[in-house]
Write a protein that holds these residues in place. Structure first.
Motif, PDB file in Angstrom:
ATOM      1  N   SER A  23     -10.040  19.516 -26.493  1.00 17.54           N
ATOM      2  CA  SER A  23      -9.925  18.309 -25.626  1.00 17.54           C
ATOM      3  C   SER A  23     -11.159  18.428 -24.651  1.00 17.54           C
ATOM      4  O   SER A  23     -11.398  19.607 -24.261  1.00 17.54           O
ATOM      5  CB  SER A  23      -8.689  17.930 -24.891  1.00 17.54           C
ATOM      6  OG  SER A  23      -7.769  17.854 -25.988  1.00 17.54           O
ATOM      7  N   GLU A  27     -10.491  13.929 -21.477  1.00 17.63           N
ATOM      8  CA  GLU A  27      -9.313  13.792 -22.328  1.00 17.63           C
ATOM      9  C   GLU A  27      -8.097  14.566 -21.852  1.00 17.63           C
ATOM     10  O   GLU A  27      -7.147  14.021 -21.605  1.00 17.63           O
ATOM     11  CB  GLU A  27      -9.409  14.115 -23.717  1.00 17.63           C
ATOM     12  CG  GLU A  27     -10.409  13.420 -24.445  1.00 17.63           C
ATOM     13  CD  GLU A  27     -10.823  14.031 -25.757  1.00 17.63           C
ATOM     14  OE1 GLU A  27     -11.063  13.380 -26.912  1.00 17.63           O
ATOM     15  OE2 GLU A  27     -11.119  15.201 -25.892  1.00 17.63           O
ATOM     16  N   ALA A 102     -12.618   7.840 -23.632  1.00 18.54           N
ATOM     17  CA  ALA A 102     -11.804   8.808 -24.141  1.00 18.54           C
ATOM     18  C   ALA A 102     -10.775   9.245 -23.049  1.00 18.54           C
ATOM     19  O   ALA A 102      -9.642   9.465 -23.598  1.00 18.54           O
ATOM     20  CB  ALA A 102     -12.580  10.170 -24.566  1.00 18.54           C
ATOM     21  N   ARG A 105      -8.029   6.624 -23.877  1.00 21.59           N
ATOM     22  CA  ARG A 105      -7.164   7.039 -25.046  1.00 21.59           C
ATOM     23  C   ARG A 105      -6.051   8.143 -24.704  1.00 21.59           C
ATOM     24  O   ARG A 105      -4.943   8.177 -25.074  1.00 21.59           O
ATOM     25  CB  ARG A 105      -7.879   7.471 -26.265  1.00 21.59           C
ATOM     26  CG  ARG A 105      -8.832   6.262 -27.006  1.00 21.59           C
ATOM     27  CD  ARG A 105      -9.498   6.558 -27.949  1.00 21.59           C
ATOM     28  NE  ARG A 105     -10.658   7.497 -27.905  1.00 21.59           N
ATOM     29  CZ  ARG A 105     -11.861   7.312 -27.474  1.00 21.59           C
ATOM     30  NH1 ARG A 105     -11.878   5.950 -27.245  1.00 21.59           N
ATOM     31  NH2 ARG A 105     -12.648   8.182 -27.516  1.00 21.59           N
TER      32      ARG A 105
END
Length: 179
Positions: A23, A27, A102, A105
């Motif tokens: 990640s 993230e 990102a 998300r």
């Protein structure tokens, strides 16, 4: 370093690489903030919780990921709205926008793991929908860099996250105090 100051992007990336986390810093921060905003525990072994992988080790005390957790929890609880997003600082608008999408998300993933059946206010539901729209956004490669628009989106996102945190964490604490 102040407890509410985020570690820098490169430091977080280096520790994530050492821990073999697949990640980006955006993230990781998004997932952590989603977890905390949804009412998840502020736990030293947060990567295993927010990335839904019980085999992940806990960050070492004082390393960048541990400081990221401490700073994020402190910023979310800051009555002065001191919450910040961890995005690459020395990158252009497009890499920052991609990192922001990102981040969104990952936030949704962490939030979904933590929130359970907690009801959201109408404003919270709207903020969550906006986060989902940002998570699915893509850059128009034809457009020029628009730093001002990105800054406005970042500011809106900060407030949306604080609203969700207030709905799920602060609101629950207030309700407990009333009973």
């Amino acid at each position: 370093m102040a407890s509410n100051e985020l570690p820098d992007w490169i430091e977080v990336a280096q520790v994530a690489d050492r821990m073999q986390l697949a990640s980006t810093p955006a993230e990781l921060h998004g997932a952590l903030c989603g977890w905390l905003s949804g009412g998840g525990a502020d736990a030293t072994g947060w990567p295993a919780l927010v990335l839904a992988d019980p085999g992940l080790p806990a960050p070492k005390a004082g390393d960048a990921l541990d400081r990221l957790r401490c700073a994020s929890a402190a910023q979310l609880a800051d009555p002065g709205f001191g919450f910040e997003l961890l995005l690459p600082e020395d990158a252009g608008t497009k890499p920052r926008a991609e990192a922001l999408f990102a981040w969104c998300r990952a936030f949704l993933g962490g939030f979904g793991l933590a929130v359970g059946q907690r009801p959201l206010s109408e404003e919270g539901q709207e903020a969550l929908g906006d986060l989902a729209n940002l998570a699915g956004a893509q850059l128009d490669t034809e457009e020029d860099d628009d730093e001002e628009s990105l800054a406005e989106i970042e500011e809106y996102l900060r407030m949306a996250v604080l609203l969700l945190h207030a709905d799920c964490v602060l609101g629950a604490r207030q309700r407990q105090r009333l009973h």
